[in-house]
Design an enzyme around this catalytic site. Sequence first.
Site, PDB file in Angstrom:
ATOM      1  N   ASP A 158       0.806  -1.135  -0.127  1.00  0.00           N
ATOM      2  CA  ASP A 158      -0.078  -0.070  -0.080  1.00  0.00           C
ATOM      3  C   ASP A 158       0.716   1.107  -0.126  1.00  0.00           C
ATOM      4  O   ASP A 158       0.694   2.199  -0.887  1.00  0.00           O
ATOM      5  CB  ASP A 158      -0.907   0.048   1.379  1.00  0.00           C
ATOM      6  CG  ASP A 158      -2.234   0.900   1.302  1.00  0.00           C
ATOM      7  OD1 ASP A 158      -2.164   1.317   0.128  1.00  0.00           O
ATOM      8  OD2 ASP A 158      -2.678   1.049   2.367  1.00  0.00           O
TER       9      ASP A 158
ATOM     10  N   GLY B 106       0.869 -10.116   4.493  1.00  0.00           N
ATOM     11  CA  GLY B 106       1.838  -9.234   5.160  1.00  0.00           C
ATOM     12  C   GLY B 106       1.472  -8.728   6.664  1.00  0.00           C
ATOM     13  O   GLY B 106       1.450  -9.730   7.383  1.00  0.00           O
TER      14      GLY B 106
HETATM   15  N1  AR6 Z   1       5.159  -5.320  -4.667  1.00  0.00           N
HETATM   16  C1  AR6 Z   1       4.676  -6.314  -4.685  1.00  0.00           C
HETATM   17  N2  AR6 Z   1       4.425  -6.987  -3.314  1.00  0.00           N
HETATM   18  C2  AR6 Z   1       4.613  -6.336  -2.112  1.00  0.00           C
HETATM   19  C3  AR6 Z   1       5.290  -4.998  -2.312  1.00  0.00           C
HETATM   20  C4  AR6 Z   1       5.422  -4.659  -3.697  1.00  0.00           C
HETATM   21  N3  AR6 Z   1       5.944  -3.122  -3.756  1.00  0.00           N
HETATM   22  N4  AR6 Z   1       5.615  -4.551  -1.219  1.00  0.00           N
HETATM   23  C5  AR6 Z   1       5.036  -5.481  -0.317  1.00  0.00           C
HETATM   24  N5  AR6 Z   1       4.708  -6.579  -0.880  1.00  0.00           N
HETATM   25  P1  AR6 Z   1       0.956  -5.971   3.095  1.00  0.00           P
HETATM   26  P2  AR6 Z   1      -1.453  -6.982   4.007  1.00  0.00           P
HETATM   27  C6  AR6 Z   1       3.823  -7.832  -0.392  1.00  0.00           C
HETATM   28  O1  AR6 Z   1       1.611  -5.896   4.537  1.00  0.00           O
HETATM   29  O2  AR6 Z   1      -0.874  -7.976   4.790  1.00  0.00           O
HETATM   30  C7  AR6 Z   1      -0.961  -1.983   4.898  1.00  0.00           C
HETATM   31  O3  AR6 Z   1      -0.364  -1.059   5.809  1.00  0.00           O
HETATM   32  C8  AR6 Z   1       4.192  -8.481   0.803  1.00  0.00           C
HETATM   33  O4  AR6 Z   1       5.407  -9.183   0.642  1.00  0.00           O
HETATM   34  O5  AR6 Z   1       1.475  -4.808   2.142  1.00  0.00           O
HETATM   35  O6  AR6 Z   1      -3.061  -7.183   3.425  1.00  0.00           O
HETATM   36  C9  AR6 Z   1      -2.121  -1.547   4.541  1.00  0.00           C
HETATM   37  O7  AR6 Z   1      -2.560  -0.105   4.541  1.00  0.00           O
HETATM   38  C10 AR6 Z   1       3.111  -9.191   1.217  1.00  0.00           C
HETATM   39  O8  AR6 Z   1       3.308 -10.728   0.447  1.00  0.00           O
HETATM   40  O9  AR6 Z   1      -0.386  -6.353   2.904  1.00  0.00           O
HETATM   41  C11 AR6 Z   1      -2.935  -2.186   5.542  1.00  0.00           C
HETATM   42  O10 AR6 Z   1      -3.053  -1.829   6.773  1.00  0.00           O
HETATM   43  C12 AR6 Z   1       1.936  -8.621   0.326  1.00  0.00           C
HETATM   44  O11 AR6 Z   1       2.674  -7.442  -0.302  1.00  0.00           O
HETATM   45  C13 AR6 Z   1      -2.005  -3.479   5.701  1.00  0.00           C
HETATM   46  O12 AR6 Z   1      -0.853  -3.191   5.620  1.00  0.00           O
HETATM   47  C14 AR6 Z   1       1.030  -8.101   1.295  1.00  0.00           C
HETATM   48  O13 AR6 Z   1       1.451  -7.436   2.507  1.00  0.00           O
HETATM   49  C15 AR6 Z   1      -2.798  -4.633   4.735  1.00  0.00           C
HETATM   50  O14 AR6 Z   1      -1.944  -5.815   5.171  1.00  0.00           O
END
Ligand code: AR6
Length: 166
Positions: free
Chosen positions: A33, A117
């Site tokens: 995000d 994540g």
């Molecule tokens: N490109 C692709 N994947 C990514 C990238 C990137 N640049 N960066 C991280 N990931 P998360 P959630 C992957 O935590 O668990 C936020 O603060 C990462 O490795 O981003 O749904 C929002 O605002 C992981 O596998 O999302 C919410 O509050 C995946 O993206 C909360 O986090 C998702 O991790 C959402 O949590």
Amino acid sequence: MNLEIWQGDITTLKVDAIVNAANRELRGGGGVDGAIHRAAGPKLDEACRALGSCETGEAKITPGFDLPAKYVIHTVGPVYSGSHSDPLLLAACYRNSLRVAKENGLHSVAFSAISTGVYGYPLDAASKVAFGEVRKWLREHKDYQMRVIMVAYDARTYALYQKLLG
Ligand code: AR6
């Protein structure tokens, strides 16, 4: 089937839409995000404010602004709790994101690994739900040209995706 996997930073992809793992307030945050908001520029936050909030499992669309992708689809994954509703809500994220993409006439969508994540959904279980729901949607919409790219940020996720792609 039009299902692909790719490893890297989702913000670099030139596709019709990338799918953001957002929060219910659509306020931006860390993880993917944060990366999407940084790459898209401040107009994305303005557009998210105008949308208001988004329920868990739902999906909303904004322009991509400074991103190479034309649109961002914001979906809110479940915070993993181990309850029976987790896979249902996670599946709804994928289904509703693809519905929104089709409603907007989009033909290529790249998904981040929703909930895996900060939201703590175990990667194995989440990936099975994700691939299962995307495959189901593609089967049910064979008449519509849709290319889906499952994006793995790290090598571990990519290895798992390779197995699931078969
Ligand atoms: N490109 C692709 N994947 C990514 C990238 C990137 N640049 N960066 C991280 N990931 P998360 P959630 C992957 O935590 O668990 C936020 O603060 C990462 O490795 O981003 O749904 C929002 O605002 C992981 O596998 O999302 C919410 O509050 C995946 O993206 C909360 O986090 C998702 O991790 C959402 O949590």
